[in-house]
Design a protein around this motif. Structure first.
Motif, mmCIF file in Angstrom:
data_model
loop_
_atom_site.group_PDB
_atom_site.id
_atom_site.type_symbol
_atom_site.label_atom_id
_atom_site.label_comp_id
_atom_site.label_asym_id
_atom_site.label_seq_id
_atom_site.Cartn_x
_atom_site.Cartn_y
_atom_site.Cartn_z
ATOM 1 N N PHE A 198 -1.258 4.836 5.802
ATOM 2 C CA PHE A 198 -0.753 3.487 6.041
ATOM 3 C C PHE A 198 -0.722 2.634 4.782
ATOM 4 C CE2 PHE A 198 -2.036 4.740 10.390
ATOM 5 C CZ PHE A 198 -0.791 4.609 10.983
ATOM 6 N N SER A 199 -1.608 2.887 3.837
ATOM 7 C CA SER A 199 -1.601 2.057 2.613
ATOM 8 C C SER A 199 -0.536 2.509 1.624
ATOM 9 C CB SER A 199 -2.983 2.060 1.948
ATOM 10 O OG SER A 199 -3.302 3.343 1.457
ATOM 11 N N THR A 200 -0.258 3.818 1.560
ATOM 12 C CA THR A 200 0.738 4.296 0.606
ATOM 13 C C THR A 200 2.144 4.319 1.194
ATOM 14 O OG1 THR A 200 0.495 6.631 1.215
ATOM 15 C CG2 THR A 200 -0.970 5.783 -0.529
ATOM 16 N N GLY A 201 2.235 4.507 2.497
ATOM 17 C CA GLY A 201 3.546 4.579 3.134
ATOM 18 C C GLY A 201 4.270 5.894 2.885
ATOM 19 N N VAL A 202 3.552 6.888 2.377
ATOM 20 C CA VAL A 202 4.169 8.193 2.121
ATOM 21 C C VAL A 202 3.379 9.293 2.815
ATOM 22 C CG1 VAL A 202 5.177 7.506 -0.094
ATOM 23 C CG2 VAL A 202 2.907 8.534 -0.051
ATOM 24 N N ARG A 203 3.995 10.466 2.884
ATOM 25 C CA ARG A 203 3.383 11.630 3.531
ATOM 26 C C ARG A 203 2.055 11.977 2.876
ATOM 27 N NH1 ARG A 203 6.632 16.563 5.388
ATOM 28 N NH2 ARG A 203 8.245 15.104 4.829
ATOM 29 N N GLN A 204 1.054 12.251 3.716
ATOM 30 C CA GLN A 204 -0.279 12.628 3.250
ATOM 31 C C GLN A 204 -0.720 13.886 3.993
ATOM 32 O OE1 GLN A 204 -2.128 10.934 0.863
ATOM 33 N NE2 GLN A 204 -0.376 9.585 0.595
ATOM 34 N N THR A 205 -1.504 14.710 3.306
ATOM 35 C CA THR A 205 -2.003 15.948 3.897
ATOM 36 C C THR A 205 -3.509 16.027 3.720
ATOM 37 O OG1 THR A 205 0.067 17.048 3.337
ATOM 38 C CG2 THR A 205 -1.781 18.468 3.839
ATOM 39 N N CYS A 206 -4.192 16.573 4.711
ATOM 40 C CA CYS A 206 -5.628 16.827 4.580
ATOM 41 C C CYS A 206 -6.001 18.030 5.438
ATOM 42 C CB CYS A 206 -6.454 15.602 4.978
ATOM 43 S SG CYS A 206 -6.558 15.299 6.750
ATOM 44 N N GLU A 207 -7.175 18.562 5.165
ATOM 45 C CA GLU A 207 -7.716 19.655 5.967
ATOM 46 C C GLU A 207 -9.041 19.203 6.548
ATOM 47 O OE1 GLU A 207 -7.993 23.221 3.614
ATOM 48 O OE2 GLU A 207 -5.824 23.296 3.292
ATOM 49 N N LEU A 208 -9.261 19.578 7.806
ATOM 50 C CA LEU A 208 -10.523 19.232 8.455
ATOM 51 C C LEU A 208 -10.822 20.198 9.574
ATOM 52 C CD1 LEU A 208 -9.175 17.717 11.067
ATOM 53 C CD2 LEU A 208 -9.364 15.713 9.658
ATOM 54 N N LYS A 209 -12.006 20.039 10.151
ATOM 55 C CA LYS A 209 -12.417 20.894 11.269
ATOM 56 C C LYS A 209 -12.244 20.110 12.569
ATOM 57 C CE LYS A 209 -15.859 23.448 8.695
ATOM 58 N NZ LYS A 209 -15.881 24.863 8.820
ATOM 59 N N LEU A 210 -11.551 20.736 13.515
ATOM 60 C CA LEU A 210 -11.378 20.149 14.839
ATOM 61 C C LEU A 210 -12.230 20.926 15.837
ATOM 62 C CD1 LEU A 210 -7.527 19.476 14.918
ATOM 63 C CD2 LEU A 210 -9.375 17.910 14.320
ATOM 64 N N VAL A 211 -12.498 20.292 16.967
ATOM 65 C CA VAL A 211 -13.312 20.892 18.018
ATOM 66 C C VAL A 211 -12.548 20.759 19.332
ATOM 67 C CG1 VAL A 211 -15.538 20.834 19.190
ATOM 68 C CG2 VAL A 211 -15.379 20.091 16.805
ATOM 69 N N ASP A 212 -12.326 21.892 20.010
ATOM 70 C CA ASP A 212 -11.625 21.816 21.288
ATOM 71 C C ASP A 212 -12.583 21.389 22.401
ATOM 72 O OD1 ASP A 212 -13.042 24.057 22.171
ATOM 73 O OD2 ASP A 212 -11.349 25.433 21.941
ATOM 74 N N LYS A 213 -12.054 21.253 23.601
ATOM 75 C CA LYS A 213 -12.836 20.758 24.742
ATOM 76 C C LYS A 213 -14.070 21.615 25.026
ATOM 77 C CE LYS A 213 -12.385 19.550 29.605
ATOM 78 N NZ LYS A 213 -11.514 19.580 30.776
ATOM 79 N N LYS A 214 -13.979 22.925 24.727
ATOM 80 C CA LYS A 214 -15.092 23.837 24.980
ATOM 81 C C LYS A 214 -16.107 23.838 23.841
ATOM 82 C CE LYS A 214 -12.322 26.891 27.850
ATOM 83 N NZ LYS A 214 -11.713 28.208 27.958
ATOM 84 N N GLY A 215 -15.828 23.084 22.778
ATOM 85 C CA GLY A 215 -16.761 23.006 21.666
ATOM 86 C C GLY A 215 -16.497 23.995 20.545
ATOM 87 N N ALA A 216 -15.415 24.765 20.651
ATOM 88 C CA ALA A 216 -15.083 25.737 19.597
ATOM 89 C C ALA A 216 -14.414 25.011 18.427
ATOM 90 C CB ALA A 216 -14.157 26.814 20.149
ATOM 91 N N GLU A 217 -14.938 25.237 17.228
ATOM 92 C CA GLU A 217 -14.363 24.625 16.027
ATOM 93 C C GLU A 217 -13.237 25.481 15.481
ATOM 94 O OE1 GLU A 217 -17.069 23.782 12.843
ATOM 95 O OE2 GLU A 217 -17.867 22.013 13.849
ATOM 96 N N PHE A 218 -12.250 24.809 14.880
ATOM 97 C CA PHE A 218 -11.208 25.521 14.162
ATOM 98 C C PHE A 218 -10.732 24.656 12.996
ATOM 99 C CE2 PHE A 218 -9.127 23.187 17.554
ATOM 100 C CZ PHE A 218 -7.962 22.688 17.007
ATOM 101 N N GLU A 219 -10.245 25.351 11.974
ATOM 102 C CA GLU A 219 -9.752 24.675 10.770
ATOM 103 C C GLU A 219 -8.332 24.188 11.031
ATOM 104 O OE1 GLU A 219 -11.358 24.362 7.776
ATOM 105 O OE2 GLU A 219 -13.102 25.608 8.217
ATOM 106 N N ALA A 220 -8.039 22.982 10.569
ATOM 107 C CA ALA A 220 -6.704 22.422 10.783
ATOM 108 C C ALA A 220 -6.212 21.705 9.542
ATOM 109 C CB ALA A 220 -6.724 21.453 11.963
#
Length: 165
Positions: free
Chosen positions: A90-112
């Motif tokens: 929102f501050s730059t107004g341009v496309r940004q990319t990042c990597e992080l770990k998400l957790v599904d409803k069952k608690g399983a983590e995955f890289e995104a």
């Protein structure tokens, strides 16, 4: 004469309506069944919109996700990364990319990987985000790193071993 003109206009409107509906259906199918998750977030990280793929990846019905904080599905170690990502979008107004770990409803983590772009028209204050599961990619990177490390250790051992003739 006037009646014929009206009938021709009505027929043209019906044809345009049908084409518009077909176009909408094609877009909807492409959106919902894409191989990646599509999300729209507001500046606070609330989910405004999500496709079926994104909801399935999180293990939650799509209608449950609307107006919920996306942070519910982010590993605690990655929450700061997500909020920094949003701020940059929102501050730059341009496309940004990042990597992080998400957790599904069952608690399983995955890289995104998240790739976000701010919305300029219609709903300023929102961003559109593509979320790709990069878990397999990360596993392959780890295998390559381990193989390189192993190879380097072999080369180092060979260098250190004196050659006897």
């Amino acid at each position: 004469m006037h009646q014929i003109e009206l009938e021709m206009q009505n027929e043209e409107l019906r044809r345009a309506q049908k084409e518009l509906e077909e176009s909408r259906d094609r877009y909807s199918d492409l959106y919902d069944f894409a191989p990646v998750g599509y999300f729209s977030f507001d500046k606070n990280g609330l989910i405004i919109e999500v496709n079926l793929t994104g909801a399935k990846k999180l293990g939650v019905e799509r209608n449950f996700l609307i107006k919920k904080p996306f942070s519910l599905f982010i590993s605690s170690s990655s929450k700061d990364t997500f909020y920094l990502h949003l701020r940059q979008v929102f501050s730059t107004g341009v496309r940004q990319t990042c990597e992080l770990k998400l957790v599904d409803k069952k608690g399983a983590e995955f890289e995104a990987q998240l790739e976000s772009l701010p919305v300029q028209e219609g709903n300023p204050g929102h961003c559109r985000t593509v979320i790709s599961d990069i878990t397999e990619h990360k596993k392959v990177e780890e295998v390559i790193r381990n193989s390189l490390s192993y190879t380097e250790s072999i080369v180092d051992t060979i260098r250190e071993t004196p050659c006897h003739s």
